[in-house]
Scaffold this active site. Structure first.
Site, PDB file in Angstrom:
ATOM      1  NE  ARG A 293      46.584  41.624  41.787  1.00  0.00           N
ATOM      2  CZ  ARG A 293      45.368  41.128  41.932  1.00  0.00           C
ATOM      3  NH1 ARG A 293      44.921  40.846  43.138  1.00  0.00           N
ATOM      4  NH2 ARG A 293      44.615  40.949  40.879  1.00  0.00           N
TER       5      ARG A 293
ATOM      6  CE  LYS B 271      40.173  37.625  35.245  1.00  0.00           C
ATOM      7  NZ  LYS B 271      40.399  39.078  35.340  1.00  0.00           N
TER       8      LYS B 271
ATOM      9  NE  ARG C 197      44.676  44.022  29.435  1.00  0.00           N
ATOM     10  CZ  ARG C 197      44.016  44.188  28.306  1.00  0.00           C
ATOM     11  NH1 ARG C 197      42.999  45.018  28.240  1.00  0.00           N
ATOM     12  NH2 ARG C 197      44.340  43.517  27.233  1.00  0.00           N
ATOM     13  CE1 TYR C 198      39.800  41.938  30.343  1.00  0.00           C
ATOM     14  CE2 TYR C 198      40.128  42.394  32.663  1.00  0.00           C
ATOM     15  CZ  TYR C 198      40.322  41.574  31.569  1.00  0.00           C
ATOM     16  OH  TYR C 198      41.035  40.426  31.693  1.00  0.00           O
TER      17      TYR C 198
ATOM     18  NE  ARG D 197      35.212  43.143  33.201  1.00  0.00           N
ATOM     19  CZ  ARG D 197      35.250  43.181  31.887  1.00  0.00           C
ATOM     20  NH1 ARG D 197      34.832  44.235  31.226  1.00  0.00           N
ATOM     21  NH2 ARG D 197      35.749  42.150  31.203  1.00  0.00           N
TER      22      ARG D 197
ATOM     23  CG  ASP E 259      48.472  34.345  36.548  1.00  0.00           C
ATOM     24  OD1 ASP E 259      47.968  34.072  35.448  1.00  0.00           O
ATOM     25  OD2 ASP E 259      47.892  35.025  37.433  1.00  0.00           O
TER      26      ASP E 259
ATOM     27  CB  CYS F 196      45.746  37.309  52.589  1.00  0.00           C
ATOM     28  SG  CYS F 196      45.681  37.970  50.909  1.00  0.00           S
TER      29      CYS F 196
ATOM     30  CB  CYS G 282      47.405  31.289  47.837  1.00  0.00           C
ATOM     31  SG  CYS G 282      45.751  31.678  48.441  1.00  0.00           S
TER      32      CYS G 282
ATOM     33  CG  ASP H 202      44.845  37.346  33.665  1.00  0.00           C
ATOM     34  OD1 ASP H 202      44.843  38.123  32.677  1.00  0.00           O
ATOM     35  OD2 ASP H 202      44.437  37.667  34.784  1.00  0.00           O
TER      36      ASP H 202
ATOM     37  CB  CYS I 253      50.073  34.907  45.952  1.00  0.00           C
ATOM     38  SG  CYS I 253      49.409  36.586  45.874  1.00  0.00           S
TER      39      CYS I 253
HETATM   40  C1  LIG Z   1      39.857  39.795  36.312  1.00  0.00           C
HETATM   41  C2  LIG Z   1      39.912  41.227  36.189  1.00  0.00           C
HETATM   42  C3  LIG Z   1      38.756  41.991  36.124  1.00  0.00           C
HETATM   43  C4  LIG Z   1      37.361  41.403  36.143  1.00  0.00           C
HETATM   44  O1  LIG Z   1      37.187  40.570  35.040  1.00  0.00           O
HETATM   45  P1  LIG Z   1      35.793  39.834  34.812  1.00  0.00           P
HETATM   46  O2  LIG Z   1      36.066  38.943  33.648  1.00  0.00           O
HETATM   47  O3  LIG Z   1      34.797  40.899  34.528  1.00  0.00           O
HETATM   48  O4  LIG Z   1      35.478  39.089  36.059  1.00  0.00           O
HETATM   49  C5  LIG Z   1      38.881  43.351  35.986  1.00  0.00           C
HETATM   50  N1  LIG Z   1      40.086  43.928  35.933  1.00  0.00           N
HETATM   51  C6  LIG Z   1      41.220  43.223  35.987  1.00  0.00           C
HETATM   52  C7  LIG Z   1      42.529  43.912  35.876  1.00  0.00           C
HETATM   53  C8  LIG Z   1      41.185  41.839  36.132  1.00  0.00           C
HETATM   54  O5  LIG Z   1      42.314  41.131  36.193  1.00  0.00           O
END
Ligand SMILES: *Cc1c(COP(=O)(O)O)cnc(C)c1O
Length: 446
Positions: A138, A341, A116-117, A120, A297, A129, A133, A334, A136
């Site tokens: 997911r 986020k 997404r980002y 990372r 969520d 798990c 929870c 989110d 959850c």
């Molecule tokens: C939360 C999340 C991350 C990590 O986000 P950070 O803000 O760097 O902790 C990475 N990928 C996805 C899809 C996420 O939901």
């Protein structure tokens, strides 16, 4: 750890279990509670809980004997009980409820890998798990006993990571990576470490909370071979911080793993500034840094846990400045649809002019900060490091002058109004004349 005030508890039904069993994570996992009969040995269920537990197709229920022992058997509104025991409220749909509210599956280039980002990825390595929870995010995939770690999907994930050098941070999640067989967990970590551009690995886990006895020295000895490794745990209420959790966190910290915490804001559990202040202060005592507080969520089964966003802002107002900065998480929503986020919180910047800003502090004290009138942007620190990922620069791309506007989809078409091409519609008029000036020096160094 004797200096810490946290308690160790065992429900009366477990008093006669020998310590070797109680402290064995395999015993805890194979003695999890999941039925009306199991729970009735620990406390009296409400009609709503019994109804939910007897509903076919309910999101999976499993609770470790350790975690169930932290519940006050006399209190049907116990904050731990609400997180793990289903009630009939789970069956109530609500406006905007979605199966995959974060559109994670849509942002998955290969199954189980969410990119997404820019730098990372989130890697879903199991659906299992230690306990489940009720809220959850997911629940659409988690808990399915037939689906766990898939070697074929793991190979696809590794292939994607190898050919995607922009990824420098891999976040292992699921499910809970720490319930995987130690051998499989080690294989995942070592295969990731073979990829040179992966700088850090993170694990998101609730095992220290549900099953602290899983954090053995054998496990930490494996983990510390794969540094830099970071970990986020998930605690929502101060009652979850036991002597066992404190000790598990101590073992992880001593293995050099920095610990953070992610909480979810849950109605009736922690939607109270005083509960939350106690939680974040106790987390810091066990050397866990509160990282994020999530808005709940829009996920099926979680409607009764949702709060207005204003509740989260009120909590943040009661934390920032009132307690150690280390204890203050970021409040995150989110974004539904896959926007990722978004941090939200109280405003501290009240107004500004061309040479000063007006601010207020946590006490309501209002002040001015006089800005320099001789600041020279062109003298800002030079850099040889690359700039942001093209196409995902966001507002930084606008601030740095590479882009002047961002338009909603269909913007040009709607404003065409079905009109004709004519002499006043010369495309060159919309090319900004000065844009990009002053940016070239940086680019040359890339
Ligand atoms: C939360 C999340 C991350 C990590 O986000 P950070 O803000 O760097 O902790 C990475 N990928 C996805 C899809 C996420 O939901």
């Amino acid at each position: 750890m004797a200096y810490l005030p946290f308690e160790s508890r065992r429900a009366p039904v477990y008093q006669d279990v020998p310590d070797e069993k109680w402290n064995n994570w395999r015993w805890q996992l194979s003695n999890r509670l999941n039925s009306v009969e199991d729970f009735e040995k620990v406390f009296k269920l409400t009609d709503s809980e019994k109804e939910a537990l007897s509903t076919p197709g309910l999101f999976r229920v499993e609770i470790t004997p350790y975690f169930v022992s932290l519940i006050d058997p006399e209190d049907p509104r116990d904050p731990i009980r609400k997180q793990v025991i289903p009630t009939s409220a789970e069956m109530v749909p609500f406006t905007a409820m979605m199966e995959d509210s974060l559109a994670e599956d849509r942002h998955s280039p290969v199954p189980g890998l969410v990119h997404r980002y820019p730098d990372r990825v989130l890697m879903l390595v199991t659906t299992q798990c230690a306990s489940y929870c009720r809220y959850c995010t997911r629940s659409r995939i988690v808990g399915d006993p037939s689906a766990t770690f898939s070697r074929a999907e793991f190979e696809l994930q590794l292939e994607y990571l190898k050919r995607t050098p922009q990824v420098r941070d891999v976040l292992l999640s699921g499910g809970d990576p720490l319930v995987l067989a130690p051998r499989i967990l080690e294989e995942i970590l070592s295969r990731l470490r073979e990829i040179p551009h992966i700088e850090i690995i993170r694990i998101g886990t609730r095992v220290p909370v549900f099953l602290p006895m899983r954090i053995t020295s054998e496990l930490t000895e494996v983990l510390e071979k794969y540094h830099p490794l970071w970990m986020n745990i998930h605690v929502n209420h101060p009652n979850e911080i036991s002597a066992e959790l404190a000790e598990a966190c101590d073992r992880l910290t001593k293995a050099g793993i920095p610990l953070g915490n992610q909480s979810v804001l849950l109605a009736g559990v922690n939607d109270n500034v005083h509960v939350m202040r106690k939680l974040v202060q106790d987390l810091v005592r066990i050397r866990v840094r509160p990282y994020y507080l999530y808005q709940c969520d829009l996920v099926e089964g979680a409607g009764h846990f949702r709060t207005p966003v204003g509740k989260g802002i009120e909590i943040m107002e009661g934390l920032r400045g009132h307690t150690s900065g280390y204890a203050v998480p970021l409040y995150m929503i989110d974004a539904p649809g896959g926007g990722g986020k978004i941090p939200v919180g109280p405003n501290y910047l009240l107004s500004m002019s061309d040479h000063k800003v007006i601010l207020r502090n946590f006490e309501g004290y209002i002040t001015t900060y006089e800005e320099p009138t001789d600041y020279r942007p062109e003298d800002a620190a030079p850099t040889k490091w690359r700039r942001l990922e093209p196409g995902q620069e966001g507002l930084t791309g606008m601030l740095e002058g590479r882009q002047m506007f961002i338009k909603p989809e269909g913007f040009d078409e709607i404003h065409e109004r079905g009109g004709i091409q004519h002499r006043l519609k010369d495309a060159s008029k919309w090319v900004p004349l000065g844009i990009g000036a002053g940016d070239e020096a940086d680019e040359a160094e890339d």
